[in-house]
Structures are given as structure tokens and as C-alpha cells.
Design an enzyme around this catalytic site. Structure first.
Site, PDB file in Angstrom:
ATOM      1  N   GLY A   1      37.449  48.063  32.241  1.00 26.12           N
ATOM      2  CA  GLY A   1      36.491  48.648  33.156  1.00 26.12           C
ATOM      3  C   GLY A   1      36.835  47.767  34.387  1.00 26.12           C
TER       4      GLY A   1
ATOM      5  N   GLU B   1      47.155  40.556  46.319  1.00 27.03           N
ATOM      6  CA  GLU B   1      46.194  39.726  45.270  1.00 27.03           C
ATOM      7  C   GLU B   1      46.075  40.065  44.115  1.00 27.03           C
ATOM      8  OE1 GLU B   1      44.867  36.710  46.405  1.00 27.03           O
ATOM      9  OE2 GLU B   1      44.681  36.690  44.328  1.00 27.03           O
TER      10      GLU B   1
ATOM     11  N   GLY C   1      39.329  46.886  22.378  1.00 28.01           N
ATOM     12  CA  GLY C   1      37.964  46.857  22.734  1.00 28.01           C
ATOM     13  C   GLY C   1      37.472  48.326  23.120  1.00 28.01           C
TER      14      GLY C   1
ATOM     15  N   CYS D   1      39.091  47.512  39.459  1.00 28.46           N
ATOM     16  CA  CYS D   1      40.608  47.816  39.798  1.00 28.46           C
ATOM     17  C   CYS D   1      41.447  48.548  39.045  1.00 28.46           C
ATOM     18  CB  CYS D   1      41.173  46.185  40.204  1.00 28.46           C
ATOM     19  SG  CYS D   1      40.604  45.869  41.768  1.00 28.46           S
TER      20      CYS D   1
ATOM     21  N   ASN E   1      49.070  45.879  37.795  1.00 28.37           N
ATOM     22  CA  ASN E   1      47.885  46.448  37.270  1.00 28.37           C
ATOM     23  C   ASN E   1      48.134  47.624  36.291  1.00 28.37           C
ATOM     24  OD1 ASN E   1      45.986  44.528  38.457  1.00 28.37           O
ATOM     25  ND2 ASN E   1      45.132  45.973  39.690  1.00 28.37           N
TER      26      ASN E   1
ATOM     27  N   ARG F   1      31.197  47.353  38.116  1.00 31.46           N
ATOM     28  CA  ARG F   1      31.825  48.802  38.657  1.00 31.46           C
ATOM     29  C   ARG F   1      32.755  49.180  37.481  1.00 31.46           C
ATOM     30  NH1 ARG F   1      34.431  46.562  44.414  1.00 31.46           N
ATOM     31  NH2 ARG F   1      34.418  44.363  43.241  1.00 31.46           N
TER      32      ARG F   1
HETATM   33  N1  NAI Z   1      37.970  42.407  42.866  1.00 28.95           N
HETATM   34  C1  NAI Z   1      39.049  41.874  42.507  1.00 28.95           C
HETATM   35  O1  NAI Z   1      38.890  41.166  41.511  1.00 28.95           O
HETATM   36  C2  NAI Z   1      40.149  42.292  43.463  1.00 28.95           C
HETATM   37  C3  NAI Z   1      40.451  43.169  43.963  1.00 28.95           C
HETATM   38  N2  NAI Z   1      41.517  43.486  44.686  1.00 28.95           N
HETATM   39  C4  NAI Z   1      41.495  44.693  45.840  1.00 28.95           C
HETATM   40  O2  NAI Z   1      40.869  43.780  47.020  1.00 28.95           O
HETATM   41  C5  NAI Z   1      40.335  44.726  47.962  1.00 28.95           C
HETATM   42  C6  NAI Z   1      39.046  44.290  47.962  1.00 28.95           C
HETATM   43  O3  NAI Z   1      38.294  44.323  46.839  1.00 28.95           O
HETATM   44  P1  NAI Z   1      36.936  43.469  46.544  1.00 28.95           P
HETATM   45  O4  NAI Z   1      36.939  42.048  47.279  1.00 28.95           O
HETATM   46  O5  NAI Z   1      36.709  43.670  45.288  1.00 28.95           O
HETATM   47  O6  NAI Z   1      36.089  44.528  47.354  1.00 28.95           O
HETATM   48  P2  NAI Z   1      34.384  44.160  47.770  1.00 28.95           P
HETATM   49  O7  NAI Z   1      33.759  45.754  47.872  1.00 28.95           O
HETATM   50  O8  NAI Z   1      33.664  43.211  46.901  1.00 28.95           O
HETATM   51  O9  NAI Z   1      34.324  43.604  49.287  1.00 28.95           O
HETATM   52  C7  NAI Z   1      34.845  44.510  50.339  1.00 28.95           C
HETATM   53  C8  NAI Z   1      34.045  44.003  51.558  1.00 28.95           C
HETATM   54  O10 NAI Z   1      34.713  44.274  52.808  1.00 28.95           O
HETATM   55  C9  NAI Z   1      33.466  44.848  53.663  1.00 28.95           C
HETATM   56  N3  NAI Z   1      34.155  45.736  54.689  1.00 28.95           N
HETATM   57  C10 NAI Z   1      34.257  47.051  54.671  1.00 28.95           C
HETATM   58  N4  NAI Z   1      34.973  47.238  55.614  1.00 28.95           N
HETATM   59  C11 NAI Z   1      34.966  46.517  56.589  1.00 28.95           C
HETATM   60  C12 NAI Z   1      35.293  46.299  57.964  1.00 28.95           C
HETATM   61  N5  NAI Z   1      35.788  47.416  58.671  1.00 28.95           N
HETATM   62  N6  NAI Z   1      35.254  45.060  58.461  1.00 28.95           N
HETATM   63  C13 NAI Z   1      34.819  44.087  57.676  1.00 28.95           C
HETATM   64  N7  NAI Z   1      34.454  44.138  56.458  1.00 28.95           N
HETATM   65  C14 NAI Z   1      34.487  45.347  55.881  1.00 28.95           C
HETATM   66  C15 NAI Z   1      32.534  45.263  52.786  1.00 28.95           C
HETATM   67  O11 NAI Z   1      31.257  45.424  53.424  1.00 28.95           O
HETATM   68  C16 NAI Z   1      32.512  44.475  51.471  1.00 28.95           C
HETATM   69  O12 NAI Z   1      31.819  43.402  51.688  1.00 28.95           O
HETATM   70  C17 NAI Z   1      40.430  46.123  46.954  1.00 28.95           C
HETATM   71  O13 NAI Z   1      41.485  46.964  47.638  1.00 28.95           O
HETATM   72  C18 NAI Z   1      40.749  45.708  45.743  1.00 28.95           C
HETATM   73  O14 NAI Z   1      41.319  46.789  45.208  1.00 28.95           O
HETATM   74  C19 NAI Z   1      42.876  42.905  44.542  1.00 28.95           C
HETATM   75  C20 NAI Z   1      42.713  41.704  43.570  1.00 28.95           C
HETATM   76  C21 NAI Z   1      41.549  41.724  42.799  1.00 28.95           C
HETATM   77  O1  UGA Z   2      43.361  44.122  41.196  1.00 29.93           O
HETATM   78  C1  UGA Z   2      42.571  43.524  40.725  1.00 29.93           C
HETATM   79  O2  UGA Z   2      41.599  43.671  41.095  1.00 29.93           O
HETATM   80  C2  UGA Z   2      42.711  42.695  39.303  1.00 29.93           C
HETATM   81  O3  UGA Z   2      42.273  43.492  38.323  1.00 29.93           O
HETATM   82  C3  UGA Z   2      42.441  42.696  37.150  1.00 29.93           C
HETATM   83  O4  UGA Z   2      41.543  41.461  37.129  1.00 29.93           O
HETATM   84  P1  UGA Z   2      39.896  41.826  36.553  1.00 29.93           P
HETATM   85  O5  UGA Z   2      39.795  43.474  36.997  1.00 29.93           O
HETATM   86  O6  UGA Z   2      38.958  41.135  37.349  1.00 29.93           O
HETATM   87  O7  UGA Z   2      39.775  41.731  35.229  1.00 29.93           O
HETATM   88  P2  UGA Z   2      40.409  41.659  33.643  1.00 29.93           P
HETATM   89  O8  UGA Z   2      40.489  40.254  33.168  1.00 29.93           O
HETATM   90  O9  UGA Z   2      41.886  42.001  33.989  1.00 29.93           O
HETATM   91  O10 UGA Z   2      39.920  42.686  33.120  1.00 29.93           O
HETATM   92  C4  UGA Z   2      39.947  44.242  33.270  1.00 29.93           C
HETATM   93  C5  UGA Z   2      39.133  44.810  32.088  1.00 29.93           C
HETATM   94  O11 UGA Z   2      40.090  44.966  31.066  1.00 29.93           O
HETATM   95  C6  UGA Z   2      39.515  44.587  29.877  1.00 29.93           C
HETATM   96  N1  UGA Z   2      40.508  43.949  28.831  1.00 29.93           N
HETATM   97  C7  UGA Z   2      41.134  42.954  29.254  1.00 29.93           C
HETATM   98  C8  UGA Z   2      42.202  42.310  28.537  1.00 29.93           C
HETATM   99  C9  UGA Z   2      42.267  42.719  27.271  1.00 29.93           C
HETATM  100  O12 UGA Z   2      43.314  42.293  26.391  1.00 29.93           O
HETATM  101  N2  UGA Z   2      41.793  43.627  26.853  1.00 29.93           N
HETATM  102  C10 UGA Z   2      40.706  44.316  27.488  1.00 29.93           C
HETATM  103  O13 UGA Z   2      40.041  45.241  27.291  1.00 29.93           O
HETATM  104  C11 UGA Z   2      38.407  43.646  30.155  1.00 29.93           C
HETATM  105  O14 UGA Z   2      37.606  43.717  29.339  1.00 29.93           O
HETATM  106  C12 UGA Z   2      37.825  44.316  31.511  1.00 29.93           C
HETATM  107  O15 UGA Z   2      37.009  45.348  31.279  1.00 29.93           O
HETATM  108  C13 UGA Z   2      43.873  41.930  36.953  1.00 29.93           C
HETATM  109  O16 UGA Z   2      43.640  41.085  35.686  1.00 29.93           O
HETATM  110  C14 UGA Z   2      44.015  41.005  38.168  1.00 29.93           C
HETATM  111  O17 UGA Z   2      45.328  40.348  38.095  1.00 29.93           O
HETATM  112  C15 UGA Z   2      43.863  41.750  39.416  1.00 29.93           C
HETATM  113  O18 UGA Z   2      44.141  41.152  40.587  1.00 29.93           O
END
Ligand code: NAI
Ligand code: UGA
Length: 440
Positions: free
Chosen positions: A263, A154, A259, A266, A214, A334
Site C-alpha cells: 500500500g 526522492e 503479505g 507511492c 518503485n 493512503r
Molecule cells: N511519501 C513518500 O514517502 C514519498 C513521496 N514521493 C513523492 O513526493 C511527492 C510528494 O509526496 P508527499 O510528501 O507524500 O505528499 P503529501 O501529500 O504528504 O504533501 C504534499 C504537500 O504539498 C502541498 N501543496 C500542494 N500544492 C501546493 C502548492 N502549489 N504550493 C505549496 N504547497 C502545495 C499540500 O498541501 C501538501 O501539504 C509525490 O510526488 C510523491 O510521489 C517520493 C518519495 C517518497
Molecule cells: O516513492 C515513494 O514514495 C517511496 O515508496 C516506497 O516507500 P514507502 O511506500 O514509504 O514504503 P515501503 O517500505 O517501500 O513499503 C511499501 C509497501 O510495500 C509493502 N512491502 C514492502 C516490502 C516487502 O518485502 N513486502 C511488502 O509487502 C509494505 O508493507 C508497504 O505496504 C519506496 O520503498 C521508497 O524508496 C520510495 O521513495
């Protein structure tokens, strides 16, 4: 189609809600009963623009429901998405315990053909582990059921997650069998109506594509931060340099903002995990090692500037702080730079009054009732009695403050801006001493 989404975090809940919104029947499973309770009561456990409306609409339409029942969930969807967390282990590698637990639950309870689609960000080779975990569970109960394992990383960004999911740049599908590929094409049809966005590849390449994306973005940011630090000593302005290079289409405008460090859940963890994968396979990833080191140092840049201005001992000083979330439009803290800034200010004896439009309750959860941190309900209230203003997150509502009021409220008319929100000349005109990142 009937779909189960395992995990109702940022990725799972957004994916589930958006898939329901185009007409699928979606069941979201989480092991956290509090999250499921919130969802069943009509709320959502995270702040994500537009998400609450989609969730409510689809629950009302009977296309979206929630459960903690793993058996029911494994039987519900022919497509089973895994969207659980993959936090860093002690050595920086991705902790796969949640992914593999989800896979085992599917294997333990499935009752027909399943396509198990991994959406979590996982190291190369995890597809094989998921396959083995399901096969072991099926073997243990003597069940002869077929299944496919697909990698479908994703790319959504927090704060724009719904929009990103609904209008993806690309849809990566790592799969090796035609039946699963066909199902993925049907599933994603509604999200790529104007042109083909689905890229089919082998599972390992799909898994690596996610880390590559990423890591590339994190590298751009650390590169710009490093250049910003150099610009300061050279008397150049990184904002002008950014515009100068961004207009080259080979470089582009995105992710060039210097900046106080990146953070979020991811970039930090994925860079670490990729470095760890490299190490595990005898490849030291020199660039990415530096990207991470540079970012750790960058999170301290604002405090470095504060120390340069007020001295190393900040005891008795009080700072107003705008922005706690790791970026605007989310309540996620986070690995947020604000945590490092606040921690370092505390260590040096200072106290802080903080304001964030949505991350305040998350901050309370993290910092507890620490008497050194006061929460206020308006940006200007953070400045009352403060020695200086520190900006960590570029929320829209901070863009055009009443600078005269800012100057009047602060004990010293000094602004430390970790997101380069203002023009130095405007600040000077307002009688404010301005310290941006990479601007002299
Ligand atoms: N947060 C983001 O913007 C993005 C995250 N990812 C990836 O997607 C994955 C998920 O990230 P988030 O949604 O941020 O995580 P999150 O920590 O917000 O949510 C994960 C959820 O999974 C649940 N969970 C854990 N074990 C489970 C199980 N066995 N069965 C059912 N539920 C369970 C937890 O209770 C929690 O609610 C990670 O690998 C992350 O790296 C990828 C793209 C964007
Ligand atoms: O794998 C993931 O979880 C996601 O990680 C990032 O998304 P996200 O962490 O939600 O947010 P971003 O907009 O990428 O920002 C990440 C960090 O970089 C910083 N940033 C971003 C852009 C920039 O030009 N400079 C900068 O310092 C932001 O302030 C923030 O702290 C990626 O942009 C997504 O494509 C990816 O799916």
C-alpha cells in the site's frame, strides 16, 4: 544556501528539515494553512520518527521557517524544491496540477536566477512542462530572468524518512546545465561525505529512474505474493523459500516479504502512472499491469481466508484487527491494505475493533463515526469479544504477544496474519489456529 521547499508533506518537510540540519537556511511553503499553523506552533502534521526533533532544533536555530506566502517563498531561495503531491488522475496518470501550480508561482514571483528542483515523482517530460510554465509566467510580466530546471527524485521510505534522507544510497540529479549541477553538488556535499553518491544524468532519465525503482520493488512484492499463494496449495512455506532465494546476492534479501499487499502513497500510484505512460506511448507494460492486478487481489487475501474458514456471510461476526497504517512507523493510511480488509468485512456483515499505535486518528478521519468500527487503545482490547484476530501491519509491539491471553480472549482461537509475523509451530503450541500468507 537559501532554499525554499514547496510542499510540507512527507517529502517536503523531511527534505527541508534535513537540509536545514546541515546548515542551510530553509523556508517551507504550503498552501494548507492548517499545516503551516501546526508547524509554527511547534508540532508536525505527520508521524515520522526523529522528524519532530530535527524540526524543533532547526527552528530554534533560526534555520527553518514556514510560510503560506507564495511570493515571499519564490523570492527566498535561490534553490526552489518542488515537493508537492502527484496523485493519480482518473485514468491512472499522474495529476500534475500541483506541480505546475508550484512552478507558475515561482515564475510569477522570482526576482533572480533560480534552480527549480523537482522532487515530486513525475512522468517523463514533466521537466519540460515545468520549464514552459515558468517561462510563460516570466514572459507574461516581461521579466528577463534565467533559471534551470533539475529533476532530483526522492527515494526515502516513510517510517525511515529522516534516516533515508540523511544517508541516501544514491542522489539522482537530472540536469543539463553546469551551473545547476555545480549547485546540486554543493547542496548534497554533506550527504555524501564518505563516497560519491551523486549520479548526474539527463532530466528524462532521472524522471524515469524514480518510476523504475518503485516499479521494480512493487514487482518483487507481487512476485513473492503470487508465489506465496502457490506455496499454500503446494504445501510449501514461503518464508523458507524467501530465505532460500534471498541468500543469492543477485536476488538479495530486501522486499521479498509476502503479505496482504503493498500500500502507501507511492507504489500503487507509481505503478499505475507508469502503465499509463506506456499506454500513452503505445507500449503496453504487461508485467506492470499484472503487478497491479496481483496486488489488488492480494489485498483481499486475508478476507478470502476468513471466508474459507467462516463462510461468505460474516454477519454478526466481530473481528479484532491489529494495524491500520500501510506499514509500521507511519500514520499514513493512503492505499493501506487495512482499508480494503475493513471495507470487505463490513460488506460481508462483520464488525471490527481496531488498534494501531499511531494511525488511529487518521483512521477516524477516513472511516468517520462508522458504528461498525470501534477503536481501542491496546492490542488485547481489540480481542475482547472478537471471533478471530486479523493482523494487517507488522508493528514491532505485535511481535511477541501473550499468545495464551490471545487464545483466552478470542471466541475462536484463530489468527489471520497478513504479515507472517509468527511461526506456525509456535502458534500451534499456543493452541492457536494460524493462517499466514503462503504458509500451509
Ligand atoms: N511519501 C513518500 O514517502 C514519498 C513521496 N514521493 C513523492 O513526493 C511527492 C510528494 O509526496 P508527499 O510528501 O507524500 O505528499 P503529501 O501529500 O504528504 O504533501 C504534499 C504537500 O504539498 C502541498 N501543496 C500542494 N500544492 C501546493 C502548492 N502549489 N504550493 C505549496 N504547497 C502545495 C499540500 O498541501 C501538501 O501539504 C509525490 O510526488 C510523491 O510521489 C517520493 C518519495 C517518497
Ligand atoms: O516513492 C515513494 O514514495 C517511496 O515508496 C516506497 O516507500 P514507502 O511506500 O514509504 O514504503 P515501503 O517500505 O517501500 O513499503 C511499501 C509497501 O510495500 C509493502 N512491502 C514492502 C516490502 C516487502 O518485502 N513486502 C511488502 O509487502 C509494505 O508493507 C508497504 O505496504 C519506496 O520503498 C521508497 O524508496 C520510495 O521513495
Amino acid at each position: 544556501m537559501k532554499i525554499t521547499v514547496v510542499g510540507t508533506g512527507y517529502v517536503g518537510l523531511v527534505s527541508g528539515a534535513c537540509l536545514a540540519d546541515v546548515g542551510n537556511d530553509v523556508l517551507c511553503l504550503d498552501v494548507d494553512p492548517a499545516k503551516i499553523r501546526t508547524l509554527e506552533e511547534g508540532g508536525i502534521p505527520i508521524h515520522e520518527p526523529g522528524l519532530l526533533e530535527i524540526v524543533r532544533r532547526n527552528v530554534a536555530a533560526g534555520r527553518l521557517s514556514f510560510t503560506t506566502d507564495v511570493e515571499y517563498a519564490a523570492r527566498f531561495g535561490a534553490i526552489q524544491f518542488i515537493a508537492v503531491g502527484t496523485p493519480p488522475d482518473e485514468d491512472g496518470s499522474a495529476d500534475l496540477q500541483y506541480v505546475l501550480a508550484a512552478a507558475r508561482n515561482i515564475g510569477r514571483h522570482m526576482d533572480g536566477y533560480r534552480v527549480v528542483v523537482n522532487k515530486s515523482t513525475v512522468p517523463v517530460g514533466t521537466g519540460d512542462k515545468v520549464r514552459a510554465a515558468i517561462a510563460a509566467e516570466l514572459g507574461a510580466r516581461g521579466a528577463d530572468l534565467s533559471f534551470s530546471v533539475v529533476s532530483n527524485p526522492e527515494f526515502l521510505k516513510e517510517g525511515a524518512a529522516v534516516e533515508d534522507f540523511m544517508r541516501p544510497d544514491r542522489i539522482i540529479v537530472g540536469a543539463e546545465d553546469e551551473r545547476a549541477i555545480q549547485l546540486m553538488r554543493e547542496l548534497y556535499g554533506p550527504f555524501q561525505r564518505n563516497h560519491e553518491k551523486l549520479l548526474v544524468m539527463d532530466v528524462r532519465s532521472a524522471e524515469l529512474t524514480k518510476y523504475a525503482a518503485n516499479a521494480m520493488l512493487a514487482t518483487r512484492i507481487s512476485f513473492m505474493n503470487e508465489l506465496a499463494n502457490l506455496a499454500e496449495v503446494l504445501g510449501a512455506d514461503i518464508e523458507l523459500v524467501r530465505q532460500g532465494i534471498g541468500s543469492d546476492p543477485r536476488i538479495g534479501w530486501h522486499f521479498l516479504y509476502a503479505g496482504c499487499g503493498y500500500g502507501g502513497s507511492c507504489f500503487p500510484k507509481d505503478v499505475k502512472a507508469l502503465v499509463s505512460t506506456g499506454r500513452e506511448h503505445g507500449r503496453d507494460l504487461l508485467i506492470l499491469n499484472s503487478v497491479e492486478q496481483a496486488n489488488d487481489a492480494q489485498k483481499l487475501r486475508l478476507v478470502d481466508k476468513i471466508v474459507a474458514r467462516f463462510g461468505p456471510d460474516l454477519s454478526g461476526m466481530h473481528f479484532g484487527l491489529w494495524g491500520l497504517a500501510f506499514k509500521p512507523n507511519t500514520d499514513d493510511m493512503r492505499d493501506a491494505p487495512s482499508r480494503v480488509v475493513i471495507g470487505e468485512l463490513f460488506r460481508r456483515g462483520a464488525t471490527v475493533a481496531a488498534y494501531d499505535p499511531v494511525a488511529m486518528s487518521e483512521a477516524r478521519r477516513i472511516f468517520g463515526d462508522d458504528p461498525r468500527l470501534r477503536y481501542v487503545d491496546r492490542p488485547m482490547a481489540a480481542l475482547e469479544g472478537a471471533d478471530a484476530l486479523v493482523i494487517v501491519t507488522e508493528w514491532k509491539e505485535f511481535r511477541s504477544p501473550d499468545f495464551v491471553r490471545v487464545r483466552e480472549l478470542l471466541r475462536h482461537p484463530v489468527v489471520f496474519d497478513g504479515r507472517n509475523m509468527y511461526e506456525p509451530v509456535t502458534m500451534k503450541r499456543a493452541g492457536l489456529e494460524y493462517h499466514g500468507i503462503g504458509r500451509s
